[in-house]
Structure formats: structure tokens, C-alpha cells
Design a protein around this motif. Sequence first.
Motif, PDB file in Angstrom:
ATOM      1  N   VAL A 169       0.476  12.326  -0.024  1.00  0.00           N
ATOM      2  CA  VAL A 169       0.592  13.721  -0.495  1.00  0.00           C
ATOM      3  C   VAL A 169       0.949  14.657   0.674  1.00  0.00           C
ATOM      4  CG1 VAL A 169      -0.687  15.649  -1.513  1.00  0.00           C
ATOM      5  CG2 VAL A 169      -0.903  13.368  -2.498  1.00  0.00           C
ATOM      6  N   ASP A 170       0.423  14.354   1.866  1.00  0.00           N
ATOM      7  CA  ASP A 170       0.746  15.178   3.048  1.00  0.00           C
ATOM      8  C   ASP A 170       2.256  15.192   3.330  1.00  0.00           C
ATOM      9  OD1 ASP A 170      -1.941  15.676   3.553  1.00  0.00           O
ATOM     10  OD2 ASP A 170      -2.150  13.973   4.920  1.00  0.00           O
ATOM     11  N   LEU A 171       2.950  14.137   2.913  1.00  0.00           N
ATOM     12  CA  LEU A 171       4.370  14.034   3.249  1.00  0.00           C
ATOM     13  C   LEU A 171       5.260  14.897   2.347  1.00  0.00           C
ATOM     14  CD1 LEU A 171       4.707  10.190   3.941  1.00  0.00           C
ATOM     15  CD2 LEU A 171       4.196  12.021   5.531  1.00  0.00           C
ATOM     16  N   ILE A 172       4.710  15.349   1.217  1.00  0.00           N
ATOM     17  CA  ILE A 172       5.508  16.155   0.275  1.00  0.00           C
ATOM     18  C   ILE A 172       5.325  17.631   0.655  1.00  0.00           C
ATOM     19  CG2 ILE A 172       5.963  16.675  -2.161  1.00  0.00           C
ATOM     20  CD1 ILE A 172       6.265  13.670  -1.552  1.00  0.00           C
ATOM     21  N   GLU A 173       6.358  18.202   1.210  1.00  0.00           N
ATOM     22  CA  GLU A 173       6.225  19.562   1.753  1.00  0.00           C
ATOM     23  C   GLU A 173       6.397  20.624   0.677  1.00  0.00           C
ATOM     24  OE1 GLU A 173       9.157  19.480   4.806  1.00  0.00           O
ATOM     25  OE2 GLU A 173       7.752  18.620   6.262  1.00  0.00           O
ATOM     26  N   GLY A 174       5.566  21.662   0.765  1.00  0.00           N
ATOM     27  CA  GLY A 174       5.760  22.855  -0.056  1.00  0.00           C
ATOM     28  C   GLY A 174       5.403  22.699  -1.529  1.00  0.00           C
ATOM     29  N   GLU A 175       4.752  21.598  -1.903  1.00  0.00           N
ATOM     30  CA  GLU A 175       4.380  21.424  -3.320  1.00  0.00           C
ATOM     31  C   GLU A 175       3.002  22.050  -3.548  1.00  0.00           C
ATOM     32  OE1 GLU A 175       5.960  20.249  -6.219  1.00  0.00           O
ATOM     33  OE2 GLU A 175       4.138  21.263  -6.865  1.00  0.00           O
ATOM     34  N   LYS A 176       2.954  23.026  -4.437  1.00  0.00           N
ATOM     35  CA  LYS A 176       1.700  23.761  -4.647  1.00  0.00           C
ATOM     36  C   LYS A 176       0.788  23.081  -5.678  1.00  0.00           C
ATOM     37  CE  LYS A 176       2.521  27.552  -2.084  1.00  0.00           C
ATOM     38  NZ  LYS A 176       3.688  27.054  -1.363  1.00  0.00           N
ATOM     39  N   SER A 177       1.376  22.310  -6.601  1.00  0.00           N
ATOM     40  CA  SER A 177       0.544  21.639  -7.615  1.00  0.00           C
ATOM     41  C   SER A 177      -0.296  20.546  -6.966  1.00  0.00           C
ATOM     42  CB  SER A 177       1.409  20.973  -8.674  1.00  0.00           C
ATOM     43  OG  SER A 177       2.188  21.905  -9.303  1.00  0.00           O
ATOM     44  N   ARG A 178      -1.392  20.229  -7.639  1.00  0.00           N
ATOM     45  CA  ARG A 178      -2.261  19.174  -7.096  1.00  0.00           C
ATOM     46  C   ARG A 178      -1.714  17.815  -7.503  1.00  0.00           C
ATOM     47  NH1 ARG A 178      -7.783  20.792  -8.970  1.00  0.00           N
ATOM     48  NH2 ARG A 178      -7.159  22.932  -8.631  1.00  0.00           N
ATOM     49  N   ILE A 179      -0.864  17.272  -6.671  1.00  0.00           N
ATOM     50  CA  ILE A 179      -0.263  15.975  -7.021  1.00  0.00           C
ATOM     51  C   ILE A 179      -1.068  14.842  -6.384  1.00  0.00           C
ATOM     52  CG2 ILE A 179       2.073  16.810  -7.411  1.00  0.00           C
ATOM     53  CD1 ILE A 179       2.769  15.898  -4.569  1.00  0.00           C
ATOM     54  N   TYR A 180      -0.849  13.649  -6.917  1.00  0.00           N
ATOM     55  CA  TYR A 180      -1.541  12.460  -6.405  1.00  0.00           C
ATOM     56  C   TYR A 180      -0.621  11.262  -6.605  1.00  0.00           C
ATOM     57  CZ  TYR A 180      -2.416  12.442 -11.382  1.00  0.00           C
ATOM     58  OH  TYR A 180      -2.242  12.510 -12.738  1.00  0.00           O
ATOM     59  N   PRO A 181      -0.864  10.186  -5.839  1.00  0.00           N
ATOM     60  CA  PRO A 181      -0.005   9.007  -6.005  1.00  0.00           C
ATOM     61  C   PRO A 181      -0.365   8.238  -7.266  1.00  0.00           C
ATOM     62  CG  PRO A 181      -1.674   8.602  -4.322  1.00  0.00           C
ATOM     63  CD  PRO A 181      -1.837  10.035  -4.748  1.00  0.00           C
ATOM     64  N   ILE A 182       0.630   7.604  -7.859  1.00  0.00           N
ATOM     65  CA  ILE A 182       0.379   6.730  -9.013  1.00  0.00           C
ATOM     66  C   ILE A 182       0.203   5.322  -8.480  1.00  0.00           C
ATOM     67  CG2 ILE A 182       1.304   5.835 -11.167  1.00  0.00           C
ATOM     68  CD1 ILE A 182       2.866   8.379 -11.493  1.00  0.00           C
ATOM     69  N   GLY A 183      -0.975   4.780  -8.628  1.00  0.00           N
ATOM     70  CA  GLY A 183      -1.259   3.444  -8.103  1.00  0.00           C
ATOM     71  C   GLY A 183      -1.357   3.477  -6.584  1.00  0.00           C
ATOM     72  N   ARG A 184      -1.333   2.284  -6.015  1.00  0.00           N
ATOM     73  CA  ARG A 184      -1.571   2.183  -4.575  1.00  0.00           C
ATOM     74  C   ARG A 184      -0.613   1.221  -3.904  1.00  0.00           C
ATOM     75  NH1 ARG A 184      -6.358   3.368  -2.194  1.00  0.00           N
ATOM     76  NH2 ARG A 184      -7.718   4.546  -3.561  1.00  0.00           N
ATOM     77  N   LEU A 185      -0.320   1.520  -2.667  1.00  0.00           N
ATOM     78  CA  LEU A 185       0.266   0.528  -1.766  1.00  0.00           C
ATOM     79  C   LEU A 185      -0.697   0.439  -0.586  1.00  0.00           C
ATOM     80  CD1 LEU A 185       4.060   1.571  -1.656  1.00  0.00           C
ATOM     81  CD2 LEU A 185       3.059  -0.397  -2.832  1.00  0.00           C
ATOM     82  N   ASP A 186      -0.871  -0.760  -0.035  1.00  0.00           N
ATOM     83  CA  ASP A 186      -1.738  -0.897   1.140  1.00  0.00           C
ATOM     84  C   ASP A 186      -1.194  -0.039   2.271  1.00  0.00           C
ATOM     85  OD1 ASP A 186      -2.978  -2.896  -0.312  1.00  0.00           O
ATOM     86  OD2 ASP A 186      -1.780  -4.482   0.624  1.00  0.00           O
ATOM     87  N   LYS A 187      -2.069   0.263   3.214  1.00  0.00           N
ATOM     88  CA  LYS A 187      -1.670   1.096   4.352  1.00  0.00           C
ATOM     89  C   LYS A 187      -0.444   0.511   5.076  1.00  0.00           C
ATOM     90  CE  LYS A 187      -3.903   3.460   8.190  1.00  0.00           C
ATOM     91  NZ  LYS A 187      -5.146   3.641   8.937  1.00  0.00           N
ATOM     92  N   ASP A 188      -0.393  -0.816   5.169  1.00  0.00           N
ATOM     93  CA  ASP A 188       0.712  -1.457   5.897  1.00  0.00           C
ATOM     94  C   ASP A 188       1.940  -1.727   5.045  1.00  0.00           C
ATOM     95  OD1 ASP A 188      -0.437  -1.470   8.305  1.00  0.00           O
ATOM     96  OD2 ASP A 188      -1.207  -3.524   8.190  1.00  0.00           O
ATOM     97  N   THR A 189       1.847  -1.484   3.754  1.00  0.00           N
ATOM     98  CA  THR A 189       2.993  -1.717   2.872  1.00  0.00           C
ATOM     99  C   THR A 189       3.880  -0.468   2.869  1.00  0.00           C
ATOM    100  OG1 THR A 189       1.630  -3.125   1.464  1.00  0.00           O
ATOM    101  CG2 THR A 189       3.673  -2.320   0.495  1.00  0.00           C
ATOM    102  N   THR A 190       5.186  -0.698   2.820  1.00  0.00           N
ATOM    103  CA  THR A 190       6.132   0.429   2.737  1.00  0.00           C
ATOM    104  C   THR A 190       6.761   0.433   1.338  1.00  0.00           C
ATOM    105  OG1 THR A 190       7.968  -0.926   3.513  1.00  0.00           O
ATOM    106  CG2 THR A 190       6.700   0.240   5.197  1.00  0.00           C
ATOM    107  N   GLY A 191       7.547   1.473   1.083  1.00  0.00           N
ATOM    108  CA  GLY A 191       8.368   1.458  -0.122  1.00  0.00           C
ATOM    109  C   GLY A 191       7.975   2.441  -1.194  1.00  0.00           C
ATOM    110  N   LEU A 192       8.441   2.120  -2.391  1.00  0.00           N
ATOM    111  CA  LEU A 192       8.419   3.075  -3.502  1.00  0.00           C
ATOM    112  C   LEU A 192       7.014   3.390  -4.017  1.00  0.00           C
ATOM    113  CD1 LEU A 192       9.968   4.689  -5.667  1.00  0.00           C
ATOM    114  CD2 LEU A 192      10.112   2.572  -7.003  1.00  0.00           C
ATOM    115  N   ILE A 193       6.723   4.685  -4.032  1.00  0.00           N
ATOM    116  CA  ILE A 193       5.498   5.143  -4.698  1.00  0.00           C
ATOM    117  C   ILE A 193       5.814   6.470  -5.381  1.00  0.00           C
ATOM    118  CG2 ILE A 193       4.503   6.287  -2.640  1.00  0.00           C
ATOM    119  CD1 ILE A 193       1.752   5.058  -3.726  1.00  0.00           C
TER     120      ILE A 193
END
Length: 236
Positions: A86-110
Motif C-alpha cells: 500500500v505504501d507504494l501506491i502514491e496519492g491514493e486517499k481511499s483505504r486500499i488493501y492487497p487482495i491475497g498475499r505474496l511472500d516477502k521474497d516473492t515478486t510479481g502481480l498483486i
Amino acid sequence: MRINKYLAGCGVASRRKCEEYILMGKIKVNGRVMKDLAYDVDEKNDVVTFNDKPLKYEEQAVYYMLNKPKGVISAAKSKYGETTVVDLIEGEKSRIYPIGRLDKDTTGLIFLTNDGNLSYKLTHPKFEKEKTYEALVKGKVDNDDMNKLKKGVVSSDELLKASYVRLIRMVKGDSLLQITLREGKKRQVRRMCDCIGHSVIELKRISEGGIDLGELKPGEYRKLTAKEVKKLIGGK
Ligand code: URA
């Protein structure tokens, strides 16, 4: 939430126009005229009316896709000061959250959203949404190993299955696999690969619910199109 934003979110008018209505005495909070532009509405408890009609706040739904970099956690907040998706999405005022999880070391689509319905459609097991990963695993994986992943392997008393597996290519003696799951168990790809004796070196999600990561670099994100949202909510 500041009262003008709240009123705009209820569809009364633009924030500026709403301020005029407030000053005109058209807005009541809990039965009393509210002319304080700085008033913070308690969204759960306050009853807000416009021209004596009760209002209902409906936040606009927002949808993003992000290429999660390594070291970033899939959560809205971190207790330990780690960077979150969520920190990476700049300027978004709504309370957003990720759908599901990727491990800390996993990269890619979320995906990130404030829409509980989409979150439900993508994460509830009954919808069996497909997720596809590229996994670089140690050593040479043969057909027997890949068949085991498709038949299912048992890890911590759970049967874990891939719906599709193929060897993309060998990379300096290690195997780059494409693995598709219709399940979303914790650390599933890593656990499955451990079970066949080829532990994961790198893991990247390249597709979910029929939407591909495409050209986004780690840390890059974009909003989903209406067509993509429809596909995620409706399709497999
Ligand atoms: N499977 C894993 O092991 N880790 C992830 O982050 C996603 C799927």
C-alpha cells in the motif's frame, strides 16, 4: 472524514459545492445544523442529512495492479516498519488493501482495492481463480517431478496440487518452471517444490484471474481498466 469529502462521497455535489451547502445550513449532523467546514464525520455513528434526507456514504471503488518488489510485505500496515504494498501506491486517499498475499521474497502481480466484493471473488476457494507463477527451482526437474506436482503432494497434512506445470527452460543447471494453481494455500509453490526436492530460488506471480502482469517493472503499478475489473469479478 472531513465533512465536505463525506458529502461528496455521498454524491451530494463536488466538495466545493458541498461547502456552500454547509454554510447555507442545508446539512444536519445528528439532527442539528452543521456549519463547521472542519467537522470530521464519524462515518459509523453520525446521521448526516441534506435537505433533511439521510445520506449514505459510498466510497468510489478503486483497483490497482502492482508488480510487488522483493522485501515489500503484502499488507496494508506493518507492525515492524516494513514497506507495504500500500505504501507504494502514491496519492491514493481511499483505504486500499492487497487482495491475497505474496511472500516477502516473492515478486510479481498483486491487486489492491477498497472493494470487498472483488477481494472475496479472488480469494474465496470456491471460485478457484487461477494464479500463475514462474518459479526458478534448484536442479533439474524431470517429467516425474512435474507429474507429482499435478497429482498433488502432501505438506503439513495438506494436499497441494498444481493445475498446470511446464518447464520453460534450464538456467545454469536450475529449472525455470511455469506453475498454475487454482488454490491459494500458504506458501504453496515453495512448499510444493520442497516436496519434490527442488526448492525455490526465485518466485514471481505473472498472472491472476486471467489478468497478466505484462510490462510492469518491480515497484510499478497502474489502475485496472473497467474491462479488467469485470473480467476479475465475472470470469475464472
Ligand atoms: N506460493 C508461495 O510459495 N509464495 C507466494 O508468495 C505465492 C505462492
